[in-house]
Design a protein around this motif. Structure first.
Motif, short mmCIF file in Angstrom:
data_model
loop_
_atom_site.label_atom_id
_atom_site.label_comp_id
_atom_site.label_asym_id
_atom_site.label_seq_id
_atom_site.Cartn_x
_atom_site.Cartn_y
_atom_site.Cartn_z
N SER A 46 -13.20 7.99 3.94
CA SER A 46 -14.27 8.34 4.78
C SER A 46 -14.90 9.48 4.67
O SER A 46 -14.56 10.63 4.09
CB SER A 46 -13.30 8.30 6.26
OG SER A 46 -12.82 9.28 6.43
N GLY A 47 -16.08 9.56 5.14
CA GLY A 47 -17.04 10.67 5.01
C GLY A 47 -16.59 11.91 5.59
O GLY A 47 -16.06 11.78 6.76
N ALA A 48 -16.95 13.12 4.99
CA ALA A 48 -16.47 14.43 5.76
C ALA A 48 -17.32 14.63 7.05
O ALA A 48 -18.66 13.99 6.83
CB ALA A 48 -16.79 15.50 4.80
N PHE A 101 -15.79 18.65 4.00
CA PHE A 101 -16.45 18.32 2.63
C PHE A 101 -15.85 19.18 1.65
O PHE A 101 -15.68 18.77 0.70
CB PHE A 101 -18.00 18.31 2.90
CG PHE A 101 -18.69 18.03 1.88
CD1 PHE A 101 -19.01 16.74 1.22
CD2 PHE A 101 -19.48 19.12 0.75
CE1 PHE A 101 -19.63 16.11 0.36
CE2 PHE A 101 -20.29 18.50 -0.45
CZ PHE A 101 -20.22 17.14 -0.62
N ARG A 121 -2.74 13.77 2.81
CA ARG A 121 -4.02 14.05 2.55
C ARG A 121 -4.26 15.35 2.49
O ARG A 121 -3.66 16.22 3.29
CB ARG A 121 -4.99 13.19 3.59
CG ARG A 121 -6.35 13.30 2.97
CD ARG A 121 -7.53 13.10 4.00
NE ARG A 121 -8.66 13.43 3.61
CZ ARG A 121 -9.90 13.32 3.90
NH1 ARG A 121 -10.06 12.33 4.89
NH2 ARG A 121 -10.94 13.78 3.32
N GLY A 136 -20.40 7.30 4.03
CA GLY A 136 -19.75 8.72 3.92
C GLY A 136 -20.70 10.02 3.73
O GLY A 136 -21.83 10.01 4.38
N ASP A 137 -20.14 10.44 2.87
CA ASP A 137 -21.02 11.87 2.53
C ASP A 137 -21.60 11.97 1.13
O ASP A 137 -21.37 10.96 0.45
CB ASP A 137 -20.04 13.08 2.86
CG ASP A 137 -18.77 13.02 1.69
OD1 ASP A 137 -18.87 12.65 0.82
OD2 ASP A 137 -17.58 13.21 2.19
N ASP A 158 -19.19 10.44 -1.46
CA ASP A 158 -19.01 9.03 -1.50
C ASP A 158 -20.14 8.42 -1.85
O ASP A 158 -20.04 7.33 -2.69
CB ASP A 158 -18.87 8.40 0.12
CG ASP A 158 -17.42 9.18 0.67
OD1 ASP A 158 -16.33 9.18 0.02
OD2 ASP A 158 -17.62 9.67 1.80
#
Ligand SMILES: [Fe+2]
Lengths: 149, 227
Positions: free
Chosen positions: A53-55, A61, B30, B188-189, B192
Motif C-alpha cells: 500500500s502507498g506510503a 515513504f 514489515r 499508492g506512492d 508503487d
C-alpha cells in the motif's frame, strides 16, 4: 504499524462500503453485489493479497526505501539497490548524484510526487473509489459500465 | 532489464542469516529487509472476461485456427514473478487481459454493445504458468487508451491454483495519458507507480516493428513460501 495501517484501511473500506450501500438504496440493484462475481481487488475493495500500500507520509515513504538498506546506515546506496525496476526513480531522486539516496532526498521525492494528489489524505482525492471510474461490474453508477473502464 | 542473479542474493542471505541470530525474525515483519519491493495491487476493473475464450494460451495475436492476426502493434511481453528476496516463484498462473486495438474488451458487457467495433481476431485474454525461473511470456498488442482510461494498460492476475495472489495492471512508461489516469495517479506512492511502468522497446530482430516489454512482478510472502 502494519496492523494499525491495515485497521485504518479497513475502516476506510468499511466507510466506503457503507456509503455505497446508502447509494445502492437509491439505485437499481446493479451494484457490485450480484453482478460482481469477482471479489478481491475489486474497485474500492480490499487490495489483493500480497499487495503493497502507498506510503501515507514522507516517513513511511522513506521507510519503504530503507527496507532495502542492507547495512542499515539509514540511507540507500546504489549498490544496495537490487531492484532494477527502481533504478530510474532512484537516479531521478538522487539530486546530488552521489549514488546514495538520503532521507532528505526521499522526502523531497515524496513531496514532489504527492502534492498534486492531496498530500495528507491516505490516497488523496480519490474520485472514484468503488465508483464509476473503473467501477466494478456495473458498479454503482448511473453511467453504462462500458464507458468506464 | 533483468533482476540480479538469484545466486548472488542467496549467498548474501545465508551470510546474513549466519551473521545475525535474530535475522530470521526480521524477515517476517514489515520493515524487514527486502531485496525487491512488492508490486502494488491495482483494481481489477469491470472487464475480466465473463466467458473465457476457447483459446486461452499465451499468444493473444492469433486465435486457435485463425489465419488473420489481431490488429495492433505486436509486443513480446515477458517478465518474472519473484518474491521480495528475488527468488523466482514457479508454477504460478499469470493471466492477462486487455482491450483490443478498437477499445473493446473480451467481456460481454463491453463486447456486446460494441459488437461491430471489436477486433474479432484478438484473443483478449491469455494464461501462462511461470517456469522454474519464475518467467512468463506472452505475445500480445501494445495496449491502447480506453474511454475513461487515458493510460493504456494490461491487466494482470497472479494465481496459485485458484487462489488469487495479486491483481494489478501495467502501463506504458512515458505515455502522457498516464498523468490524467485516475487509476494510475491514485495508485499508492511514487514507488508503487514506478513499479507499474514498463518500457516498450523496438525488438531488434524485428523488421516489422514488433516491440518488447518486460514487467517483473514481486509478491509479498504467502504462507506457502515461508521457510
Ligand atoms: Fe482496463
Amino acid at each position: 504499524m502494519t496492523i494499525l495501517s491495515v485497521r485504518i484501511a479497513g475502516l476506510f473500506v468499511t466507510m466506503l462500503v457503507g456509503l455505497s450501500m446508502v447509494v445502492a438504496v437509491a439505485q437499481p440493484p446493479q451494484g457490485r453485489g450480484p453482478g460482481g462475481m469477482r471479489g478481491p481487488g475489486g474497485p474500492g475493495g480490499p487490495p489483493g493479497r500480497g499487495s503493497a500500500s502507498g506510503a501515507k507520509n514522507a516517513q513511511e515513504f522513506a521507510a519503504k526505501w530503507l527496507t532495502m538498506d542492507e547495512d542499515k546506515d539509514g540511507k540507500l546506496s546504489k549498490a544496495e539497490l537490487k531492484d532494477t525496476r527502481l533504478v530510474k526513480l532512484f537516479e531521478s531522486a538522487d539530486s546530488n548524484s552521489d549514488q546514495v539516496l538520503e532521507v532528505a532526498e526521499m522526502n523531497a521525492l515524496f513531496e514532489s510526487t504527492s502534492k498534486a494528489r492531496g498530500a495528507d489524505g491516505p490516497r488523496g482525492p480519490r474520485e472514484s473509489d468503488g465508483g464509476p471510474r473503473d467501477g466494478g461490474p456495473g458498479g454503482r453508477n448511473r453511467r453504462p459500465p462500458p464507458g468506464r473502464e | 532489464m533483468t533482476m540480479i542473479p538469484i545466486n548472488v542474493l542467496r549467498h548474501r542471505r545465508s551470510f546474513l542469516t549466519a551473521a545475525s541470530a535474530f535475522s530470521a525474525s526480521l524477515y517476517t515483519s514489515r520493515g524487514a529487509f527486502a531485496d525487491l519491493l512488492q508490486s502494488p495491487s491495482v483494481t481489477e476493473g469491470p472487464f475480466y472476461p465473463d466467458r473465457l475464450p476457447l483459446d486461452v494460451d499465451n499468444d493473444l495475436i492469433v486465435l486457435s485456427d485463425s489465419l488473420t492476426p489481431a490488429v495492433g502493434t505486436i509486443t513480446h511481453l515477458t517478465g518474472k514473478v519473484l518474491n521480495t528476496r528475488g527468488e523466482p516463484l514457479k508454477g504460478l498462473t499469470v493471466e492477462i487481459w486487455q482491450c483490443d486495438a478498437n477499445e473493446v474488451y473480451l467481456n460481454t458487457r463491453d463486447s456486446v454493445p460494441k459488437e461491430k467495433q471489436r477486433d474479432v481476431h484478438f484473443q483478449g485474454f491469455g494464461r501462462f504458468e511461470t517456469n522454474s525461473a519464475g518467467e512468463y511470456r506472452f505475445r500480445t498488442i501494445k495496449p491502447v487508451p480506453y474511454p475513461g482510461r487515458p493510460a493504456p494498460h494490461i491487466h494482470f492476475k497472479i494465481k496459485r491454483g485458484d487462489r488469487e495472489l495479486l491483481t494489478t495492471q501495467m502501463m506504458i512508461r512515458g505515455f502522457a495519458g498516464n498523468q490524467q489516469d485516475g487509476i494510475f495517479m491514485n495508485t499508492g506512492d511514487a514507488i508503487d507507480r514506478e513499479l507499474l511502468l514498463v518500457d516498450f522497446l523496438p525488438m531488434k530482430e524485428s523488421k516489422v516493428g514488433e516491440l518488447t516489454a518486460n514487467f517483473d512482478i514481486v509478491l509479498g510472502r504467502t504462507p506457502e513460501d515461508r521457510d
